[in-house]
Design a protein around this motif. Structure first.
Motif, PDB file in Angstrom:
ATOM      1  N   PRO A  58       0.815  -1.225   0.000  1.00  0.00           N
ATOM      2  CA  PRO A  58       0.000   0.000   0.000  1.00  0.00           C
ATOM      3  C   PRO A  58       0.838   1.259   0.000  1.00  0.00           C
ATOM      4  O   PRO A  58       0.593   2.175  -0.776  1.00  0.00           O
ATOM      5  CB  PRO A  58      -0.791  -0.116   1.302  1.00  0.00           C
ATOM      6  N   ILE A  59       1.869   1.299   0.829  1.00  0.00           N
ATOM      7  CA  ILE A  59       2.648   2.526   0.950  1.00  0.00           C
ATOM      8  C   ILE A  59       3.314   2.885  -0.365  1.00  0.00           C
ATOM      9  O   ILE A  59       3.358   4.040  -0.777  1.00  0.00           O
ATOM     10  CB  ILE A  59       3.680   2.402   2.104  1.00  0.00           C
ATOM     11  N   ALA A  70      -6.204   3.639   6.632  1.00  0.00           N
ATOM     12  CA  ALA A  70      -4.755   3.668   6.802  1.00  0.00           C
ATOM     13  C   ALA A  70      -4.382   3.288   8.235  1.00  0.00           C
ATOM     14  O   ALA A  70      -3.441   2.541   8.473  1.00  0.00           O
ATOM     15  CB  ALA A  70      -4.207   5.049   6.456  1.00  0.00           C
ATOM     16  N   ARG A  71      -5.143   3.799   9.207  1.00  0.00           N
ATOM     17  CA  ARG A  71      -4.853   3.498  10.614  1.00  0.00           C
ATOM     18  C   ARG A  71      -5.119   2.044  10.947  1.00  0.00           C
ATOM     19  O   ARG A  71      -4.402   1.405  11.707  1.00  0.00           O
ATOM     20  CB  ARG A  71      -5.712   4.376  11.519  1.00  0.00           C
ATOM     21  N   ARG A  72      -6.194   1.516  10.388  1.00  0.00           N
ATOM     22  CA  ARG A  72      -6.581   0.159  10.760  1.00  0.00           C
ATOM     23  C   ARG A  72      -5.640  -0.867  10.149  1.00  0.00           C
ATOM     24  O   ARG A  72      -5.284  -1.856  10.765  1.00  0.00           O
ATOM     25  CB  ARG A  72      -8.011  -0.117  10.293  1.00  0.00           C
ATOM     26  N   ILE A  84      -8.223   7.888   6.159  1.00  0.00           N
ATOM     27  CA  ILE A  84      -7.372   7.840   7.341  1.00  0.00           C
ATOM     28  C   ILE A  84      -7.736   6.648   8.221  1.00  0.00           C
ATOM     29  O   ILE A  84      -6.868   5.960   8.759  1.00  0.00           O
ATOM     30  CB  ILE A  84      -7.489   9.169   8.109  1.00  0.00           C
ATOM     31  N   LEU A 128      -2.510  -0.452   9.016  1.00  0.00           N
ATOM     32  CA  LEU A 128      -1.054  -0.356   9.205  1.00  0.00           C
ATOM     33  C   LEU A 128      -0.720   0.004  10.643  1.00  0.00           C
ATOM     34  O   LEU A 128      -0.951   1.088  11.064  1.00  0.00           O
ATOM     35  CB  LEU A 128      -0.485   0.689   8.244  1.00  0.00           C
TER      36      LEU A 128
END
Lengths: 333, 341
Positions: A150-151, A329-331, A326, A333
């Motif tokens: 993903p990144i 992304a938080r969940r 967001i 990573l």
């Protein structure tokens, strides 16, 4: 277990989603600077009378607008769902991949230097731009070990977008007269389009949607792992190329009609998978309905926030979509 | 004892780092001369020399003192600020691809500035603009930091959250521009792309304190960056309070980026490329990277602006278009280089 994970309820869920979509469509026809009652709206559709002002409003500006929102919402949501499957990446979506920015740059470039101004040409140019951006981000993101992490994909997409956006800005600064009109289109809008503008793009988008629906079970096999898929006799490469072409048609076509409308392709497939599970035979039709409804609701809201002006719908979807991005992304990573 | 002390000093002058800094300064000098002499009226280097020595009848007072010199100095300061900001950011995020524009800090500053231009430009003095734009950058940085917080901040989460917030900020800027009047639109759009057009000595004096205070601060903090780059666990075990250090570095980076955006708009990619060139030129000397990166960043913006204002005369293209033109391909190259990260 979530009841919607069972097949029988999926049909019911799909029907309810369709009703929600119809509701959103009706709202889009009746609400705005002049609010029109539901019965009047229905009247306008079924017993059109051109002496009634409200009927004219509904049938000319608002109906087109609702149809455009529906088409774009469907296309972007399906494109996002397909991309997330293809890249196995929760953050994949047309705008994150720089597809919108690519298509826009190519259109602005063609409009500035080759005086292209017909929508048919815009469409082909948008397809080319979308394709180039998508391929570059896909290649850049999948280089090296770890594949399409993903990144890497997000960064590659951010870079490609930044490149196209600043070139677009450079072109627009030179051409001051057109900034205002192009900017509104750039920011994403479903207003002021007439159906003649949409018609040339429509066959491609419809073909893309139908093809996508047919690929549902193949995508399921692809998602179970490439080795399994190969073992089951799937032609992975062919499938991937087909998905790629569908994405370019759907996302590029949407940009040609409505400019840059972000985040629909990102959030809708997540909502759908959370609701009904990962079976792509169902994810795709649900995404289409949810995407259309989301865009219709966003468009209605866009008319009210700073009345009498309108917020560009791309801005609306960005505001709705950012918290969601967001959250994912938080969940993850 | 004396020998041990003189050894590093001796080493320094033999070192290629010294030569790098000297040649950067030489480049700086050359670019300055060229930038001062070319433009819609050509002034020969000899005449420029005479002008600065006070000879000549002051016929270039306007062109040099009012137009070219302020613009040149501003370009250098902005570039240096962006570059050092990017250098710090890449180190704390431990990701070679991070830069103030990608994680939303520049966009936050833009939101502050655009709001100011659209709503208050007529009523409140324009000298508040930098402060407003810096607060925008700071608010966004804090927001990104908080949202990326989950028992500490990991670099990847910081980047992803930053990209998300950047999208929202860009949407906000877009909305402000679209709803504003046409005259304001053109003005703010030009500003957004990053332009040094119309720079005055007042701008130079405005940005100077920030650069003069915060770049040396970055220089002082550079040692701790080294420790942070070892990784959170190792740094903590060396007795460094990782979260505090990371936050103060972030603060320095934000102030530098915010001040640059306030005076020159969104000049993209400088914060990304310049630190990389610096690292390539001078590997393994982190404490000196700050001045080297600053010089390179300053030079980049000076050269970009030189091309932007002379290549298409009489058009004055925003310098940001050129930095992006060089920067984006470079970024792609970096992605390729770091494909195994």
């Amino acid at each position: 277990m979530n009841p919607l994970f069972r097949k029988k309820y999926k049909w019911i869920g799909l029907i309810i989603s369709f009703l929600i979509f119809l509701f959103a469509f009706m709202l889009s026809l009746s609400l705005g600077q002049t609010s029109i009652s539901v019965s009047m709206t229905l009247d306008a559709i079924f017993h059109y009378d051109e002496t009634v002002t409200e009927h004219i409003i509904v049938m000319t500006s608002r109906l087109t607008r609702a149809i455009v929102a529906t088409i774009i919402g469907c296309s972007l949501a399906i494109a996002g769902a397909m991309m997330q499957a293809l890249t196995r990446n929760p953050l994949a979506a047309p705008d994150i991949f720089g597809i919108n920015a690519g298509a826009i740059f190519f259109i602005v470039f063609a409009a500035t230097f080759f005086s292209v101004n017909s929508l048919v040409h815009y469409m082909w140019i948008a397809f080319i731009g979308a394709g180039i951006a998508a391929i570059s981000v896909y290649v850049l993101g999948s280089l090296g070990s770890g594949g399409l992490a993903p990144i890497k994909v997000v960064l590659a997409g951010a870079a490609i977008s930044a490149l196209f956006v600043s070139f677009t800005q450079g072109l627009l600064v030179i051409d001051e007269q057109r900034i205002q009109s192009i900017l509104f289109w750039l920011a994403g809008s479903v207003a002021g389009r007439n159906l003649d503008m949409v018609l040339p793009v429509l066959p491609f988008i419809l073909a893309g949607i139908v093809l996508a629906m047919l690929l549902g079970s193949s995508i399921n096999v692809l998602l179970s792992g490439e080795d399994v898929a190969k073992g089951l006799g799937q032609k992975i490469i062919v499938l991937k190329i087909m998905i790629g072409i569908i994405v370019v048609f759907l996302a590029g076509g949407s940009v040609a009609i409505g400019g840059s409308i972000g985040f629909v392709g990102l959030i809708v497939p997540h909502m759908v998978r959370g609701l009904i599970g990962p079976d792509y035979r169902w994810v795709l039709p649900y995404s289409a309905l949810f995407g259309a409804s989301l865009l219709l609701f966003a468009d209605v809201a866009a008319r009210f926030i700073i009345m009498p002006q309108e917020v560009p719908i791309g801005v609306m979807t960005a505001f709705i979509g950012t918290p969601f991005f967001i959250y994912i992304a938080r969940r993850r990573l | 004892m004396k020998k041990e002390q003189s050894q590093p000093l001796f080493h320094l002058f033999k070192n290629r780092i010294t030569w790098i800094i000297l040649s950067l300064l030489a480049c700086l000098f050359m670019v300055t001369i060229v930038s001062l002499s070319v433009g819609s009226t050509y002034i020969s280097p000899i005449e420029i020399w005479g002008h600065f020595l006070g000879q000549g009848g002051g016929e270039y007072d306007f062109t040099i003192n009012m137009l070219r010199l302020p613009r040149l100095i501003l370009a250098f300061l902005v570039g240096a600020a962006l570059s050092v900001s990017g250098l710090i950011l890449q180190s704390i995020i431990r990701n070679p691809l991070a830069s103030p524009d990608i994680i939303g800090i520049t966009a936050g500053a833009s939101v502050g500035a655009i709001t100011f231009i659209v709503f208050f430009a007529g009523t409140i003095s324009i000298s508040w603009l930098p402060l407003v734009s810096m607060s925008g950058a700071l608010v966004v940085a804090v927001l990104v930091y908080l949202l990326a917080w989950k028992q500490g901040v990991t670099p990847i989460r910081l980047v992803l959250v930053g990209i998300g917030i950047a999208a929202a900020m860009k949407a906000f800027v877009m909305m402000m521009i679209v709803v504003s009047e046409t005259a304001v639109t053109t003005k703010s759009y030009l500003w957004l792309t990053g332009s040094l057009y119309g720079a005055t000595m007042k701008d130079v004096i405005g940005i100077l304190p920030w650069v003069v205070v915060f770049i040396p601060l970055a220089f002082l903090l550079a040692r701790t960056i080294r420790v942070l780059e070892l990784g959170d666990e190792l740094a903590t075990s060396l007795g460094v309070n990782v979260q505090v250090i990371r936050f103060s570095l972030l603060f320095v980076s934000v102030v530098l980026a915010g001040s640059a955006v306030a005076f020159a708009g969104g000049i993209g990619f400088v914060g990304l490329i310049a630190p990389h060139i610096a690292k390539k030129l001078a590997p393994n000397v982190f404490h000196l990277l700050v001045p080297i990166a600053g010089l390179i960043g300053g030079l980049m913006v000076m050269v970009s602006d030189l091309i932007a204002r002379t290549a298409f005369l009489p058009l004055d293209i925003p310098a940001g278009v050129f930095t992006a033109g060089i920067g984006a391909p470079f970024f792609i190259y970096l992605l390729y280089r770091n494909r195994h990260m």
